[in-house]
Design a protein around this motif. Structure first.
Motif, PDB file in Angstrom:
ATOM      1  N   LYS A 129       1.506   4.357  -7.287  1.00 37.93           N
ATOM      2  CA  LYS A 129       0.517   4.000  -6.271  1.00 37.93           C
ATOM      3  C   LYS A 129       0.427   2.490  -6.040  1.00 37.93           C
ATOM      4  CE  LYS A 129      -3.961   4.758  -7.084  1.00 37.93           C
ATOM      5  NZ  LYS A 129      -5.250   5.469  -7.221  1.00 37.93           N
ATOM      6  N   TYR A 134       3.974   2.738  -1.402  1.00 42.80           N
ATOM      7  CA  TYR A 134       2.732   3.503  -1.272  1.00 42.80           C
ATOM      8  C   TYR A 134       1.843   2.907  -0.185  1.00 42.80           C
ATOM      9  CZ  TYR A 134      -1.506   6.001  -2.567  1.00 42.80           C
ATOM     10  OH  TYR A 134      -2.626   6.794  -2.550  1.00 42.80           O
ATOM     11  N   ASN A 138       1.006   5.070   3.237  1.00 39.28           N
ATOM     12  CA  ASN A 138      -0.344   5.648   3.273  1.00 39.28           C
ATOM     13  C   ASN A 138      -1.334   4.787   4.031  1.00 39.28           C
ATOM     14  OD1 ASN A 138       0.097   8.037   1.621  1.00 39.28           O
ATOM     15  ND2 ASN A 138       0.619   6.541   0.063  1.00 39.28           N
ATOM     16  N   ARG A 139      -0.881   4.065   5.028  1.00 39.38           N
ATOM     17  CA  ARG A 139      -1.789   3.251   5.835  1.00 39.38           C
ATOM     18  C   ARG A 139      -2.462   4.076   6.861  1.00 39.38           C
ATOM     19  NH1 ARG A 139       0.451  -2.471   7.479  1.00 39.38           N
ATOM     20  NH2 ARG A 139       0.601  -1.436   9.436  1.00 39.38           N
TER      21      ARG A 139
END
Length: 139
Positions: A129, A134, A138-139
């Motif tokens: 993470k 990551y 994962n924005r």
């Protein structure tokens, strides 16, 4: 007390991600400092000549070794394109283990073996993470 210890060790997902961050950075910088900088002449009198067991053109062989030992560890340490960045590193370390040091004693070939195991682990597990991969995914 035992309940809290096992709860912390087993259920704390952030601990795993911190461990992956530390592992990724430590192994990458060890490869960079111990093996990469020698290939461009930093810390030694003359730049290290890379073995060429596959008979590739010398410039390509040297350039690939420099990229795999200097540029790609920086990508892995940052967690950027981690799974792809480990592939050139694995190509170099596995070639060192299975071809260059195949007939050497275990004390000599344990270095490419351990690097291969470490970067294969990161290829399979990923950066965790706390990585740029990551962040961007994962924005």
């Amino acid at each position: 007390m035992k309940k809290h210890f096992f709860s912390f060790m087993c259920k704390n997902g952030n601990l795993i991600h911190f461990a992956l961050l530390f592992f990724r950075v430590a192994v990458s910088f060890e490869l960079l400092i111990a093996h990469g900088l020698k290939k461009i002449g930093i810390g030694v009198a003359i730049a290290e000549t890379v073995p060429n067991p596959l008979g590739l053109p010398d410039f390509f062989n040297q350039a690939f070794a420099i990229v795999a030992n200097i540029i790609m560890p920086l990508f892995v340490a940052a967690g950027l394109f981690t799974k792809i960045a480990t592939l050139p590193i694995l190509a170099i370390t596995l070639t060192g283990y299975f071809i260059v040091h195949f007939h050497d004693p275990i004390a000599v070939k344990d270095v490419p073996f351990m690097y291969s195991v470490c970067f294969l682990f990161l290829t399979i597990v990923g950066p965790g993470k706390y990585s740029l991969d990551y962040y961007f995914l994962n924005r």
